[in-house]
Design an enzyme around this catalytic site. Structure first.
Site, PDB file in Angstrom:
ATOM      1  N   ASN A 205       8.536 -29.114 -16.639  1.00  0.00           N
ATOM      2  CA  ASN A 205       9.113 -30.041 -15.669  1.00  0.00           C
ATOM      3  C   ASN A 205       8.069 -30.260 -14.573  1.00  0.00           C
ATOM      4  O   ASN A 205       7.805 -29.363 -13.782  1.00  0.00           O
ATOM      5  CB  ASN A 205      10.399 -29.427 -15.097  1.00  0.00           C
ATOM      6  CG  ASN A 205      11.161 -30.409 -14.231  1.00  0.00           C
ATOM      7  OD1 ASN A 205      10.680 -31.502 -13.923  1.00  0.00           O
ATOM      8  ND2 ASN A 205      12.359 -30.022 -13.814  1.00  0.00           N
TER       9      ASN A 205
ATOM     10  N   ARG B   1      10.279 -32.711 -19.523  1.00  0.00           N
ATOM     11  CA  ARG B   1      11.457 -33.343 -18.941  1.00  0.00           C
ATOM     12  C   ARG B   1      10.984 -34.636 -18.281  1.00  0.00           C
ATOM     13  O   ARG B   1      10.130 -34.609 -17.400  1.00  0.00           O
ATOM     14  CB  ARG B   1      12.080 -32.427 -17.897  1.00  0.00           C
ATOM     15  CG  ARG B   1      13.262 -33.070 -17.242  1.00  0.00           C
ATOM     16  CD  ARG B   1      13.811 -32.224 -16.128  1.00  0.00           C
ATOM     17  NE  ARG B   1      14.984 -32.884 -15.585  1.00  0.00           N
ATOM     18  CZ  ARG B   1      15.637 -32.474 -14.518  1.00  0.00           C
ATOM     19  NH1 ARG B   1      15.256 -31.407 -13.888  1.00  0.00           N
ATOM     20  NH2 ARG B   1      16.684 -33.140 -14.088  1.00  0.00           N
TER      21      ARG B   1
ATOM     22  N   HIS C 217      20.567 -36.094 -15.208  1.00  0.00           N
ATOM     23  CA  HIS C 217      21.030 -34.745 -15.584  1.00  0.00           C
ATOM     24  C   HIS C 217      21.591 -34.714 -17.002  1.00  0.00           C
ATOM     25  O   HIS C 217      22.386 -33.834 -17.343  1.00  0.00           O
ATOM     26  CB  HIS C 217      22.156 -34.232 -14.640  1.00  0.00           C
ATOM     27  CG  HIS C 217      21.738 -33.957 -13.238  1.00  0.00           C
ATOM     28  ND1 HIS C 217      22.532 -34.260 -12.155  1.00  0.00           N
ATOM     29  CD2 HIS C 217      20.617 -33.400 -12.746  1.00  0.00           C
ATOM     30  CE1 HIS C 217      21.906 -33.897 -11.046  1.00  0.00           C
ATOM     31  NE2 HIS C 217      20.742 -33.379 -11.374  1.00  0.00           N
TER      32      HIS C 217
ATOM     33  N   GLY D  24      23.988 -29.075  -8.100  1.00  0.00           N
ATOM     34  CA  GLY D  24      22.795 -28.397  -7.572  1.00  0.00           C
ATOM     35  C   GLY D  24      22.402 -29.122  -6.305  1.00  0.00           C
ATOM     36  O   GLY D  24      23.254 -29.709  -5.634  1.00  0.00           O
TER      37      GLY D  24
ATOM     38  N   GLY E 281      20.581 -31.799  -6.377  1.00  0.00           N
ATOM     39  CA  GLY E 281      21.038 -33.069  -6.919  1.00  0.00           C
ATOM     40  C   GLY E 281      22.328 -32.751  -7.650  1.00  0.00           C
ATOM     41  O   GLY E 281      22.466 -31.659  -8.199  1.00  0.00           O
TER      42      GLY E 281
ATOM     43  N   ARG F 138      21.253 -36.174  -0.308  1.00  0.00           N
ATOM     44  CA  ARG F 138      21.556 -37.574  -0.654  1.00  0.00           C
ATOM     45  C   ARG F 138      22.992 -37.924  -0.278  1.00  0.00           C
ATOM     46  O   ARG F 138      23.896 -37.109  -0.443  1.00  0.00           O
ATOM     47  CB  ARG F 138      21.374 -37.802  -2.159  1.00  0.00           C
ATOM     48  CG  ARG F 138      19.948 -37.623  -2.623  1.00  0.00           C
ATOM     49  CD  ARG F 138      19.796 -38.042  -4.094  1.00  0.00           C
ATOM     50  NE  ARG F 138      18.555 -37.535  -4.624  1.00  0.00           N
ATOM     51  CZ  ARG F 138      18.441 -36.826  -5.745  1.00  0.00           C
ATOM     52  NH1 ARG F 138      19.515 -36.554  -6.483  1.00  0.00           N
ATOM     53  NH2 ARG F 138      17.271 -36.396  -6.158  1.00  0.00           N
TER      54      ARG F 138
ATOM     55  N   ARG G  46      24.364 -22.366   0.595  1.00  0.00           N
ATOM     56  CA  ARG G  46      24.546 -21.015   1.160  1.00  0.00           C
ATOM     57  C   ARG G  46      24.605 -21.055   2.683  1.00  0.00           C
ATOM     58  O   ARG G  46      25.443 -20.403   3.302  1.00  0.00           O
ATOM     59  CB  ARG G  46      23.403 -20.093   0.731  1.00  0.00           C
ATOM     60  CG  ARG G  46      23.548 -19.617  -0.687  1.00  0.00           C
ATOM     61  CD  ARG G  46      22.271 -19.025  -1.201  1.00  0.00           C
ATOM     62  NE  ARG G  46      21.290 -20.083  -1.448  1.00  0.00           N
ATOM     63  CZ  ARG G  46      20.239 -19.944  -2.258  1.00  0.00           C
ATOM     64  NH1 ARG G  46      20.037 -18.816  -2.865  1.00  0.00           N
ATOM     65  NH2 ARG G  46      19.417 -20.947  -2.461  1.00  0.00           N
TER      66      ARG G  46
ATOM     67  N   ASN H 153      27.250 -20.621  -8.603  1.00  0.00           N
ATOM     68  CA  ASN H 153      27.170 -19.542  -7.606  1.00  0.00           C
ATOM     69  C   ASN H 153      28.086 -19.665  -6.393  1.00  0.00           C
ATOM     70  O   ASN H 153      27.989 -18.831  -5.493  1.00  0.00           O
ATOM     71  CB  ASN H 153      25.734 -19.439  -7.080  1.00  0.00           C
ATOM     72  CG  ASN H 153      24.777 -19.016  -8.162  1.00  0.00           C
ATOM     73  OD1 ASN H 153      24.875 -17.915  -8.685  1.00  0.00           O
ATOM     74  ND2 ASN H 153      23.875 -19.908  -8.528  1.00  0.00           N
TER      75      ASN H 153
ATOM     76  N   GLU I 285      18.572 -26.406 -19.342  1.00  0.00           N
ATOM     77  CA  GLU I 285      17.865 -27.621 -19.749  1.00  0.00           C
ATOM     78  C   GLU I 285      16.633 -27.285 -20.595  1.00  0.00           C
ATOM     79  O   GLU I 285      16.281 -28.026 -21.499  1.00  0.00           O
ATOM     80  CB  GLU I 285      17.466 -28.422 -18.500  1.00  0.00           C
ATOM     81  CG  GLU I 285      18.685 -29.078 -17.849  1.00  0.00           C
ATOM     82  CD  GLU I 285      18.481 -29.426 -16.389  1.00  0.00           C
ATOM     83  OE1 GLU I 285      18.370 -28.485 -15.571  1.00  0.00           O
ATOM     84  OE2 GLU I 285      18.429 -30.618 -16.050  1.00  0.00           O
TER      85      GLU I 285
HETATM   86  P1  ADP Z   1      18.145 -28.377  -8.075  1.00  0.00           P
HETATM   87  O1  ADP Z   1      17.748 -27.850  -9.434  1.00  0.00           O
HETATM   88  O2  ADP Z   1      18.897 -29.669  -8.103  1.00  0.00           O
HETATM   89  O3  ADP Z   1      17.038 -28.352  -7.064  1.00  0.00           O
HETATM   90  P2  ADP Z   1      19.825 -26.008  -7.984  1.00  0.00           P
HETATM   91  O4  ADP Z   1      20.593 -26.213  -9.229  1.00  0.00           O
HETATM   92  O5  ADP Z   1      18.832 -24.914  -7.928  1.00  0.00           O
HETATM   93  O6  ADP Z   1      19.190 -27.356  -7.472  1.00  0.00           O
HETATM   94  O7  ADP Z   1      20.889 -25.769  -6.814  1.00  0.00           O
HETATM   95  C1  ADP Z   1      20.535 -25.563  -5.490  1.00  0.00           C
HETATM   96  C2  ADP Z   1      21.816 -25.296  -4.711  1.00  0.00           C
HETATM   97  O8  ADP Z   1      22.460 -24.150  -5.295  1.00  0.00           O
HETATM   98  C3  ADP Z   1      21.594 -24.975  -3.257  1.00  0.00           C
HETATM   99  O9  ADP Z   1      22.533 -25.670  -2.453  1.00  0.00           O
HETATM  100  C4  ADP Z   1      21.856 -23.490  -3.191  1.00  0.00           C
HETATM  101  O10 ADP Z   1      22.407 -23.121  -1.969  1.00  0.00           O
HETATM  102  C5  ADP Z   1      22.862 -23.294  -4.291  1.00  0.00           C
HETATM  103  N1  ADP Z   1      22.829 -21.896  -4.718  1.00  0.00           N
HETATM  104  C6  ADP Z   1      21.883 -21.279  -5.433  1.00  0.00           C
HETATM  105  N2  ADP Z   1      22.144 -19.958  -5.539  1.00  0.00           N
HETATM  106  C7  ADP Z   1      23.278 -19.754  -4.851  1.00  0.00           C
HETATM  107  C8  ADP Z   1      24.079 -18.613  -4.561  1.00  0.00           C
HETATM  108  N3  ADP Z   1      23.748 -17.410  -5.022  1.00  0.00           N
HETATM  109  N4  ADP Z   1      25.191 -18.798  -3.825  1.00  0.00           N
HETATM  110  C9  ADP Z   1      25.550 -20.016  -3.372  1.00  0.00           C
HETATM  111  N5  ADP Z   1      24.839 -21.130  -3.614  1.00  0.00           N
HETATM  112  C10 ADP Z   1      23.722 -20.996  -4.329  1.00  0.00           C
END
Ligand code: ADP
Length: 394
Positions: free
Chosen positions: A8, A89, A178, A208, A210, A239, A283, A333, A382
Site C-alpha cells: 500500500n 492496493r 474500501h 477507521g 476513513g 472528513r 480514542r 476497538n 485487506e
Molecule cells: P485508517 O486505516 O483509515 O487510517 P484505522 O482503521 O487504523 O484507520 O482506524 C483509525 C481509528 O481507529 C482511529 O480513530 C483510532 O482512534 C481508532 N482506534 C484504533 N485502535 C483503537 C483502540 N484500541 N481503541 C479505540 N479506537 C481505536
C-alpha cells in the site's frame, strides 16, 4: 510455497506485508514512512519483534530497495525472485479497471488517464507500482482496486441526479471505496454463519480514519456510502461526509477561500476533528467525552446518527439483513461506539450483548441470542485479499 507481497503506497509512505500463500501466513510486515523527507523511518516486524532504522529515503524506489535488501539481510528471502508476485492496493480503477489485473504498460497508461479522478491517491499508487517494477523487473505486479467490489452497483445507486453528460463525458458517478475490506468481511460473515454467500445479506461498517458503510447482498455490493471520492458518506476522522453542496459556495464567500481550499477543509479539518475541535482520533474523543467534553461527545453522536441512517436505509434496500459487521480501527476497538450505534436500531430487532461487546480486535458475535440481526466484530484483512487476488493471477 509461494511468497506474495501486499503493498500500500501513500505519498510519503510504503506499507507492506509478505505472505506465504496459499496458507495466508504473514511472514513479515512493515512500513517506510517520511519518504522524501529527512530521517525517514523504516520499521519491520520479524518474529513479533519490531526493528527500526532511521535514514534518509529520497523516493519510493529507494524505499523498495531498502525493504527487499533488508528481507535478504534478515534471511527472510534468499533473492528477489523468491517474491513471486507483488499485489498493489490501488484506490481508484474507475469503470475501466473493474477487477484485479496483472500490471503491464497498458494498465499504467489507463491509470495515468484517470489520475484526475483521485490524484491524491493514484499518483502515489502509481509511484509505488513503478518503483517495484524498477527494482523487481522479473516479478509480476498486480493491481487490486478499492473500487472494484462496488462495480456491481446498479445505475440507480451509482448515478448522481446531475446532468447526465457529467457521467458520460466526465465519469462523474459513485465509485465507492474500501471495497477489498467490505468484500473480505462479508465473505467471512457467510463462512461464520455457514450460509452460501449468495444467500447472505450483510451491512458492513468499516469505521477507521476513513469510514464507509456497504450493503452486500448475496456477496455483491449494491450500495455504499463513499462516492465519487472518499469524501462522501458518514462523518470520519477529518472528513465531513455528506453536506449540502451549497455550503461550499457560501463558505467560499464568507472565508474568502477557493473551492479547492474549502474542499481541503472538508477533507482535512472536519468530521471528528471539526466538530470536537480536539482530535480526529476516536480514542481522544472517547476519553474527552468521558471527562465531560460536550463537543467530543457530540462528534461521536453526529457520526453515530449518520451511520444509523445508512444502516436503516440499506436494511430496507436489501430487503433485510442477516448481519451487521463492525471492522477497521474504530469498528474493531471501540465497544462504546458500537453499542451507541446498535442501541439506535432496536426497531429492527438488533440487540447488543454488553458482555460479548466488551472486546477489541478479535472476531466475535456481539449481539444477544434473541437479536433479529446478528452483529459481529470482524477484523478486516485487506492484505490477505490482495495476496489472494495476486496469487490467482500469477
Ligand atoms: P485508517 O486505516 O483509515 O487510517 P484505522 O482503521 O487504523 O484507520 O482506524 C483509525 C481509528 O481507529 C482511529 O480513530 C483510532 O482512534 C481508532 N482506534 C484504533 N485502535 C483503537 C483502540 N484500541 N481503541 C479505540 N479506537 C481505536
Amino acid at each position: 510455497m509461494t511468497k506474495i507481497m501486499a503493498v500500500n503506497a501513500g505519498s510519503s509512505s510504503l506499507k507492506f506485508q509478505l505472505l506465504e500463500m496459499p496458507e495466508e501466513k504473514v511472514i513479515t510486515s512493515g512500513l517506510v514512512e517520511r519518504i522524501g523527507m529527512k530521517d525517514s523511518v523504516f520499521t519491520i516486524k520479524v518474529n513479533g519483534e519490531k526493528l527500526q532504522l532511521i535514514k534518509d529515503v529520497d523516493n519510493h524506489s529507494e524505499a523498495v530497495k531498502l525493504v527487499v535488501d533488508k528481507l535478504i539481510e534478515l534471511e527472510i528471502i534468499a533473492n528477489f525472485e523468491e517474491i513471486q508476485g507483488v499485489g498493489h492496493r490501488v484506490v481508484q480503477g474507475a469503470s475501466v479497471l473493474t477487477h484485479s489485473v496483472v500490471i503491464t504498460q497498458n494498465e499504467i497508461d489507463i491509470l495515468e488517464s484517470i489520475v484526475d479522478l483521485a490524484p491524491l491517491h493514484l499518483v502515489p499508487n502509481l509511484t509505488g507500482i513503478k518503483a517495484f517494477m524498477e527494482i523487481l523487473p522479473n516479478v509480476k505486479q498486480v493491481a487490486v482496486f478499492d473500487t472494484a467490489f462496488h462495480q456491481t452497483m446498479a445505475e440507480e445507486a451509482f448515478l448522481y441526479a446531475v446532468p447526465y453528460d457529467w457521467y458520460e463525458r466526465y465519469s462523474v458517478r459513485k465509485y465507492g471505496f474500501h471495497g477489498t475490506s467490505h468484500q473480505y468481511v462479508s465473505e467471512r460473515v457467510a463462512e461464520i454463519l455457514g450460509k452460501p454467500l449468495s444467500e447472505t445479506n450483510t451491512i458492513v461498517c468499516h469505521l477507521g480514519n476513513g469510514a464507509s458503510i456497504c450493503a452486500v447482498k448475496g456477496g455483491k455490493s449494491i450500495d455504499t456510502s463513499m462516492g465519487f471520492t472518499p469524501l462522501e458518506g458518514i462523518p470520519m476522522g477529518t472528513r465531513s461526509g455528506n453536506i449540502d453542496p451549497a455550503i461550499i459556495e457560501y463558505m467560499m464567500v464568507k472565508k474568502n477561500k477557493s473551492a479547492k481550499e474549502i474542499i481541503n477543509i472538508l477533507n482535512k479539518l472536519s468530521g471528528y476533528l471539526g466538530v470536537s475541535g480536539i482530535s480526529s482520533d476516536s480514542r481522544d474523543l472517547v476519553s474527552a467525552a468521558e471527562k465531560g467534553d460536550q463537543r467530543a461527545a457530540m462528534a461521536i453522536e453526529v457520526q453515530a446518527k449518520r451511520i444509523v441512517d445508512y444502516i436503516a436505509s440499506y436494511y430496507v434496500y436489501m430487503g433485510g439483513a442477516d448481519a451487521i459487521v463492525f471492522t477497521a480501527g474504530i469498528g474493531e476497538n471501540a465497544p462504546g461506539t458500537r453499542a451507541n450505534i446498535i442501541n439506535r436500531l432496536t426497531v429492527l430487532g438488533a440487540k447488543i450483548d454488553p458482555v460479548r461487546n466488551d472486546c477489541r480486535g478479535i472476531e466475535r458475535l456481539i449481539s444477544t441470542d434473541d437479536s433479529k440481526i446478528k452483529v459481529f466484530v470482524i477484523p478486516t484483512n485487506e492484505e490477505v485479499m490482495i495476496a489472494r487476488d495476486t496469487m490467482s493471477l500469477l
